[in-house]
Design a protein around this motif. Structure first.
Motif, PDB file in Angstrom:
ATOM      1  N   TYR A   1       0.851  -1.195   0.000  1.00 11.84           N
ATOM      2  CA  TYR A   1       0.000   0.000   0.000  1.00 11.84           C
ATOM      3  C   TYR A   1       0.881   1.236   0.000  1.00 11.84           C
ATOM      4  N   PHE A   2       0.296   2.357  -0.438  1.00 14.45           N
ATOM      5  CA  PHE A   2       0.997   3.635  -0.399  1.00 14.45           C
ATOM      6  C   PHE A   2       0.686   4.316   0.930  1.00 14.45           C
ATOM      7  N   ALA A   3       1.732   4.890   1.528  1.00 14.25           N
ATOM      8  CA  ALA A   3       1.576   5.465   2.864  1.00 14.25           C
ATOM      9  C   ALA A   3       1.896   6.959   2.852  1.00 14.25           C
ATOM     10  N   ASP A   4       1.128   7.723   3.628  1.00 15.96           N
ATOM     11  CA  ASP A   4       1.427   9.149   3.765  1.00 15.96           C
ATOM     12  C   ASP A   4       2.429   9.339   4.908  1.00 15.96           C
TER      13      ASP A   4
ATOM     14  N   LYS B   1      13.969  -0.221   6.638  1.00 19.38           N
ATOM     15  CA  LYS B   1      14.916   0.695   6.010  1.00 19.38           C
ATOM     16  C   LYS B   1      14.194   1.990   5.669  1.00 19.38           C
ATOM     17  N   LYS B   2      14.954   3.055   5.479  1.00 15.56           N
ATOM     18  CA  LYS B   2      14.369   4.343   5.155  1.00 15.56           C
ATOM     19  C   LYS B   2      13.942   4.383   3.689  1.00 15.56           C
ATOM     20  N   PRO B   3      12.861   5.100   3.380  1.00 14.54           N
ATOM     21  CA  PRO B   3      12.430   5.236   1.979  1.00 14.54           C
ATOM     22  C   PRO B   3      13.462   6.025   1.182  1.00 14.54           C
ATOM     23  N   GLN B   4      13.619   5.684  -0.098  1.00 14.27           N
ATOM     24  CA  GLN B   4      14.541   6.401  -0.976  1.00 14.27           C
ATOM     25  C   GLN B   4      13.858   7.549  -1.704  1.00 14.27           C
ATOM     26  N   VAL B   5      12.528   7.625  -1.572  1.00 17.08           N
ATOM     27  CA  VAL B   5      11.762   8.721  -2.180  1.00 17.08           C
ATOM     28  C   VAL B   5      10.976   9.426  -1.088  1.00 17.08           C
ATOM     29  N   LYS B   6      10.510  10.631  -1.384  1.00 19.91           N
ATOM     30  CA  LYS B   6       9.806  11.428  -0.386  1.00 19.91           C
ATOM     31  C   LYS B   6       8.293  11.421  -0.578  1.00 19.91           C
ATOM     32  N   GLU B   7       7.830  10.953  -1.738  1.00 22.95           N
ATOM     33  CA  GLU B   7       6.390  10.887  -1.981  1.00 22.95           C
ATOM     34  C   GLU B   7       6.057   9.597  -2.716  1.00 22.95           C
ATOM     35  N   ASN B   8       4.769   9.272  -2.756  1.00 25.58           N
ATOM     36  CA  ASN B   8       4.309   8.019  -3.361  1.00 25.58           C
ATOM     37  C   ASN B   8       5.116   6.830  -2.819  1.00 25.58           C
ATOM     38  N   ILE B   9       5.227   6.783  -1.483  1.00 23.56           N
ATOM     39  CA  ILE B   9       6.009   5.731  -0.826  1.00 23.56           C
ATOM     40  C   ILE B   9       5.148   4.477  -0.679  1.00 23.56           C
ATOM     41  N   ARG B  10       5.587   3.429  -1.334  1.00 21.43           N
ATOM     42  CA  ARG B  10       4.855   2.159  -1.301  1.00 21.43           C
ATOM     43  C   ARG B  10       5.495   1.239  -0.265  1.00 21.43           C
ATOM     44  N   ILE B  11       4.666   0.688   0.584  1.00 19.35           N
ATOM     45  CA  ILE B  11       5.129  -0.200   1.647  1.00 19.35           C
ATOM     46  C   ILE B  11       4.714  -1.629   1.329  1.00 19.35           C
TER      47      ILE B  11
ATOM     48  N   SER C   1       8.640  -2.706   4.744  1.00 20.67           N
ATOM     49  CA  SER C   1       9.743  -2.196   3.940  1.00 20.67           C
ATOM     50  C   SER C   1       9.250  -1.369   2.761  1.00 20.67           C
ATOM     51  N   PRO C   2       9.834  -0.171   2.537  1.00 16.78           N
ATOM     52  CA  PRO C   2       9.518   0.586   1.319  1.00 16.78           C
ATOM     53  C   PRO C   2      10.032  -0.194   0.116  1.00 16.78           C
ATOM     54  N   CYS C   3       9.155  -0.454  -0.841  1.00 16.55           N
ATOM     55  CA  CYS C   3       9.562  -1.295  -1.975  1.00 16.55           C
ATOM     56  C   CYS C   3       8.582  -1.131  -3.126  1.00 16.55           C
ATOM     57  N   GLY C   4       9.117  -1.077  -4.341  1.00 18.16           N
ATOM     58  CA  GLY C   4       8.268  -0.942  -5.520  1.00 18.16           C
ATOM     59  C   GLY C   4       8.129  -2.225  -6.308  1.00 18.16           C
ATOM     60  N   GLY C   5       8.647  -3.342  -5.776  1.00 14.18           N
ATOM     61  CA  GLY C   5       8.654  -4.589  -6.534  1.00 14.18           C
ATOM     62  C   GLY C   5       7.352  -5.359  -6.477  1.00 14.18           C
ATOM     63  N   THR C   6       7.314  -6.474  -7.186  1.00 12.91           N
ATOM     64  CA  THR C   6       6.146  -7.355  -7.185  1.00 12.91           C
ATOM     65  C   THR C   6       6.364  -8.475  -6.173  1.00 12.91           C
ATOM     66  N   HIS C   7       5.278  -8.865  -5.491  1.00 11.22           N
ATOM     67  CA  HIS C   7       5.393  -9.833  -4.402  1.00 11.22           C
ATOM     68  C   HIS C   7       4.208 -10.791  -4.399  1.00 11.22           C
ATOM     69  N   VAL C   8       4.404 -11.945  -3.752  1.00 13.64           N
ATOM     70  CA  VAL C   8       3.314 -12.911  -3.594  1.00 13.64           C
ATOM     71  C   VAL C   8       2.338 -12.402  -2.534  1.00 13.64           C
ATOM     72  N   LYS C   9       1.157 -13.032  -2.451  1.00  9.42           N
ATOM     73  CA  LYS C   9       0.113 -12.576  -1.525  1.00  9.42           C
ATOM     74  C   LYS C   9       0.296 -13.124  -0.124  1.00  9.42           C
ATOM     75  N   ASN C  10       0.988 -14.251  -0.014  1.00  9.54           N
ATOM     76  CA  ASN C  10       1.264 -14.819   1.302  1.00  9.54           C
ATOM     77  C   ASN C  10       2.596 -15.556   1.248  1.00  9.54           C
ATOM     78  N   THR C  11       3.223 -15.678   2.394  1.00  9.46           N
ATOM     79  CA  THR C  11       4.578 -16.231   2.416  1.00  9.46           C
ATOM     80  C   THR C  11       4.626 -17.689   1.963  1.00  9.46           C
ATOM     81  N   GLY C  12       3.511 -18.411   2.095  1.00  8.66           N
ATOM     82  CA  GLY C  12       3.493 -19.808   1.672  1.00  8.66           C
ATOM     83  C   GLY C  12       3.833 -19.979   0.202  1.00  8.66           C
ATOM     84  N   GLU C  13       3.536 -18.970  -0.607  1.00  8.89           N
ATOM     85  CA  GLU C  13       3.812 -19.053  -2.041  1.00  8.89           C
ATOM     86  C   GLU C  13       5.305 -18.927  -2.362  1.00  8.89           C
ATOM     87  N   ILE C  14       6.098 -18.523  -1.386  1.00  8.71           N
ATOM     88  CA  ILE C  14       7.553 -18.501  -1.595  1.00  8.71           C
ATOM     89  C   ILE C  14       8.069 -19.926  -1.731  1.00  8.71           C
TER      90      ILE C  14
END
Length: 418
Positions: A176-179, A190-200, A209-222
């Motif tokens: 989600y994006f956080a204000d 870790k600290k965000p590398q951007v100041k706006e549109n910070i996705r967690i 973690s601030p991150c713009g990557g794609t991820h699974v919906k639950n850890t079991g899928e790892i």
């Protein structure tokens, strides 16, 4: 059934860019979608397409880009520049409205690796205070570099056990994006590398973690995470790991190797390491014996060559041409010949489409071999070099005898000057 995203209301190009219609942030599981081509560009032989909406993930944050199809044309890579997502294609798709398909196997693999990295980084930080400095997903395995300099095998096994325990709990993974207010409250790793549109990216109760990557919906899928190896670097420790289907493939390869070794060695799995260690020790001992015997034989051969050689100006000149000899043996033979007083060695060797030459002299013969050796090399299109006492090189077999004769001519000329 493939998950397909249907078109939404159309906007102008400027409105689309402003809205940041990068839908891979919203749903990593969309495999097909409809879009409108806003821009086609070709620069330096590279064709790119900008869409009004895209689920293609652009490379970044250590994660490679998605690939797939836009219309009937392959998407080679995807990157983001100044807020726009560029799709590099093999050729421009036809039409304006296009059907897009993401390479799902590649996408899901990256989702497994990236989410696994979040768990691994979180556990390493909590157990050892080791911050993750860098992360990358490679073709066959992924890597992280952490601030802890050294890990024991026991520590690595403990980390693996804890990470896989969290995988088996099948924890929810949300993004989600956080204000600013929410960012302040979250226990970010870790600290965000951007100041706006910070996705967690949040792994339930474990990692934020601030991150713009794609991820699974639950850890079991790892599926599973396995640390393959680790090493110290000037920035800390570098860990190589695999998750999911990569871990399965890695295990299959290693299991096949173990089965092969048990058959070849007629040994049980638990005895393979000891058996191989014994074989290695036996091999080293046998090699020492072979080298000792080879050296003895070459010394005798060298002595015989000197005895049978012609004397010129009181100096023994050994001139011998061979076929199929080991080049290292030729070098050693040259050294043993010139270990004898008042001697010069001119040795040639043909082995297939390669020829070797050695020109050397004993310590008490005042000839500077490297003073004329370049001329010898030119004679048979050779390369090489050496010292005033010993030179070696390689070149054309068809002109080897000419090179040897050239060396003999120089040697005789130098002896005549003495």
């Amino acid at each position: 059934m493939n998950k397909i995203a249907h078109p939404v209301q159309s906007y102008s190009y400027s409105e689309r860019v402003k809205r940041m219609d990068k839908l891979f942030y919203e749903d990593s599981y969309v495999k097909e979608f409809e879009a409108v081509i806003l821009k086609r560009e070709e620069k330096d032989g590279e064709k790119t397409v900008v869409l009004d909406r895209t689920y293609f993930y652009p490379e970044g944050g250590g994660q490679p880009s998605d690939t797939g199809k836009i219309g009937s044309k392959s998407v080679i890579k995807v990157y983001e520049k100044k807020g726009e997502v560029y799709h590099v294609v093999e050729d421009f798709p036809e039409g304006e409205r296009v059907h897009c398909v993401i390479d799902w196997d590649r996408r899901f693999d990256h989702m497994q690796q990236h989410t696994g990295q979040h768990l691994l980084s979180s556990v390493l930080l909590k157990k050892y205070g080791a911050d993750t400095e860098s992360f990358s997903i490679g073709e066959n395995s992924s890597h992280i570099t952490v601030t802890k300099e050294f890990f024991t095998e026991e520590e690595i096994h403990e980390v693996e056990k804890e990470v896989n325990g969290l995988i088996y709990k099948n924890l929810a993974v949300k993004s989600y994006f956080a204000d600013e207010k929410l960012i302040f409250k979250l226990p970010l790793r870790k600290k965000p590398q951007v100041k706006e549109n910070i996705r967690i990216v949040e792994i339930e109760g474990i990692d934020y973690s601030p991150c713009g990557g794609t991820h699974v919906k639950n850890t079991g899928e790892i599926g599973i995470l396995k640390i393959k190896k680790w090493e110290r670097t000037n920035k800390g420790a570098r860990l190589e790991f695999v998750c999911g289907f990569r871990a399965l493939e890695d295990y299959q390869k290693k299991n096949s190797l173990v089965n092969f070794l048990t058959q070849v060695l007629s040994e049980k799995e638990e005895g393979i390491a000891e058996h191989l260690q014994k074989l290695l020790e036996d091999y080293k001992e046998a090699k020492r014996e072979v080298n000792f015997l080879k050296e003895k034989i070459l010394k005798e051969e060298a002595e015989n060559l000197v005895k049978k050689s012609e004397l010129y100006g009181g100096i023994h000149i050994v001139y011998s041409l061979y076929e199929g000899r080991d080049p290292e043996d030729l070098k050693m033979l040259g050294k043993f010949v010139t270990a004898e007083s008042k001697s010069v060695a001119i040795l040639g060797n043909k082995r297939g489409d390669v020829a070797d030459i050695v020109v050397a002299r004993s310590y008490d013969v005042d000839i500077v071999v490297n003073g004329f050796f370049k001329e010898v090399l030119r004679t048979f299109d050779g390369k090489g070099g050496g010292s005033a006492q010993f030179c070696q090189g390689g070149g054309s077999p068809s002109r080897l005898e000419l090179a040897m004769d050239k060396a003999l001519k120089f040697v005789i000329e130098e002896i005549n000057k003495m």
